[in-house]
Design a protein around this motif. Structure first.
Motif, mmCIF file in Angstrom:
data_model
loop_
_atom_site.group_PDB
_atom_site.id
_atom_site.type_symbol
_atom_site.label_atom_id
_atom_site.label_comp_id
_atom_site.label_asym_id
_atom_site.label_seq_id
_atom_site.Cartn_x
_atom_site.Cartn_y
_atom_site.Cartn_z
ATOM 1 N N GLY A 19 0.792 -1.224 0.000
ATOM 2 C CA GLY A 19 0.000 0.000 0.000
ATOM 3 C C GLY A 19 0.823 1.271 0.000
ATOM 4 N N LYS A 20 1.894 1.307 0.813
ATOM 5 C CA LYS A 20 2.741 2.500 0.896
ATOM 6 C C LYS A 20 3.436 2.777 -0.438
ATOM 7 C CE LYS A 20 4.789 0.964 4.633
ATOM 8 N NZ LYS A 20 5.713 0.822 5.759
ATOM 9 N N VAL A 21 3.851 1.712 -1.104
ATOM 10 C CA VAL A 21 4.498 1.842 -2.412
ATOM 11 C C VAL A 21 3.484 2.347 -3.437
ATOM 12 C CG1 VAL A 21 5.615 0.569 -4.289
ATOM 13 C CG2 VAL A 21 6.224 0.087 -1.908
ATOM 14 N N ALA A 22 2.277 1.798 -3.386
ATOM 15 C CA ALA A 22 1.218 2.219 -4.300
ATOM 16 C C ALA A 22 0.905 3.699 -4.106
ATOM 17 C CB ALA A 22 -0.032 1.373 -4.084
ATOM 18 N N LYS A 23 0.792 4.137 -2.864
ATOM 19 C CA LYS A 23 0.513 5.550 -2.563
ATOM 20 C C LYS A 23 1.573 6.443 -3.183
ATOM 21 C CE LYS A 23 0.285 8.786 1.357
ATOM 22 N NZ LYS A 23 -0.713 9.683 0.852
ATOM 23 N N ALA A 24 2.829 6.126 -2.975
ATOM 24 C CA ALA A 24 3.925 6.937 -3.508
ATOM 25 C C ALA A 24 3.916 6.947 -5.036
ATOM 26 C CB ALA A 24 5.259 6.406 -2.986
ATOM 27 N N THR A 25 3.655 5.803 -5.639
ATOM 28 C CA THR A 25 3.620 5.702 -7.101
ATOM 29 C C THR A 25 2.500 6.554 -7.680
ATOM 30 O OG1 THR A 25 4.524 3.457 -7.007
ATOM 31 C CG2 THR A 25 3.385 4.094 -9.040
ATOM 32 N N ILE A 26 1.315 6.446 -7.104
ATOM 33 C CA ILE A 26 0.154 7.197 -7.578
ATOM 34 C C ILE A 26 0.420 8.699 -7.492
ATOM 35 C CG2 ILE A 26 -2.241 7.799 -7.021
ATOM 36 C CD1 ILE A 26 -2.489 4.772 -6.117
ATOM 37 N N GLU A 27 0.917 9.152 -6.371
ATOM 38 C CA GLU A 27 1.146 10.582 -6.179
ATOM 39 C C GLU A 27 2.282 11.103 -7.065
ATOM 40 O OE1 GLU A 27 1.475 10.942 -1.910
ATOM 41 O OE2 GLU A 27 -0.708 10.909 -1.674
ATOM 42 N N GLN A 28 3.215 10.233 -7.419
ATOM 43 C CA GLN A 28 4.290 10.630 -8.333
ATOM 44 C C GLN A 28 3.761 10.706 -9.769
ATOM 45 O OE1 GLN A 28 7.630 7.962 -8.417
ATOM 46 N NE2 GLN A 28 8.787 9.246 -9.815
ATOM 47 N N GLU A 29 2.927 9.749 -10.159
ATOM 48 C CA GLU A 29 2.421 9.700 -11.532
ATOM 49 C C GLU A 29 1.322 10.717 -11.796
ATOM 50 O OE1 GLU A 29 1.452 5.690 -12.672
ATOM 51 O OE2 GLU A 29 3.527 5.039 -12.446
ATOM 52 N N ASN A 30 0.598 11.134 -10.745
ATOM 53 C CA ASN A 30 -0.426 12.175 -10.900
ATOM 54 C C ASN A 30 -0.354 13.104 -9.689
ATOM 55 O OD1 ASN A 30 -2.630 13.818 -11.169
ATOM 56 N ND2 ASN A 30 -4.031 12.199 -11.789
ATOM 57 N N PRO A 31 0.433 14.175 -9.796
ATOM 58 C CA PRO A 31 0.590 15.108 -8.672
ATOM 59 C C PRO A 31 -0.692 15.841 -8.281
ATOM 60 C CG PRO A 31 2.270 15.482 -10.366
ATOM 61 C CD PRO A 31 1.291 14.504 -10.927
ATOM 62 N N ALA A 32 -1.742 15.726 -9.075
ATOM 63 C CA ALA A 32 -3.007 16.401 -8.768
ATOM 64 C C ALA A 32 -3.844 15.641 -7.747
ATOM 65 C CB ALA A 32 -3.814 16.600 -10.051
ATOM 66 N N VAL A 33 -3.406 14.433 -7.348
ATOM 67 C CA VAL A 33 -4.198 13.624 -6.423
ATOM 68 C C VAL A 33 -3.443 13.331 -5.136
ATOM 69 C CG1 VAL A 33 -5.441 12.507 -8.310
ATOM 70 C CG2 VAL A 33 -3.463 11.366 -7.320
#
Length: 70
Positions: A19-33
């Motif tokens: 989950g922590k890795v997913a959170k970081a990946t998502i926020e890196q790939e879409n800084p708007a979220v």
């Protein structure tokens, strides 16, 4: 609704990740979220936000559903 939102809106490749890795990946790939890691079965609001991605994890912290904007 997600077509109205900016940037990438779905991350199927993260199912099975931590989950922590997913959170970081998502926020890196879409800084708007902002990604929010939640335990399966948690009670959440039914509102839709283009700035939120819910990351559902099991008791081991593993992503169980495709994270999507909403």
């Amino acid at each position: 609704m997600s077509s109205e939102c900016y940037g990438k809106n779905s991350w199927p490749e993260l199912v099975g990740c931590e989950g922590k890795v997913a959170k970081a990946t998502i926020e890196q790939e879409n800084p708007a979220v902002t990604a929010v890691v939640l335990l399966e079965g948690s009670i959440v609001t039914a509102d839709f936000l283009c700035t939120r991605v819910r990351v559902w994890v099991d008791c081991n912290g593993t992503v169980t559903k495709v994270p999507t904007i909403g």
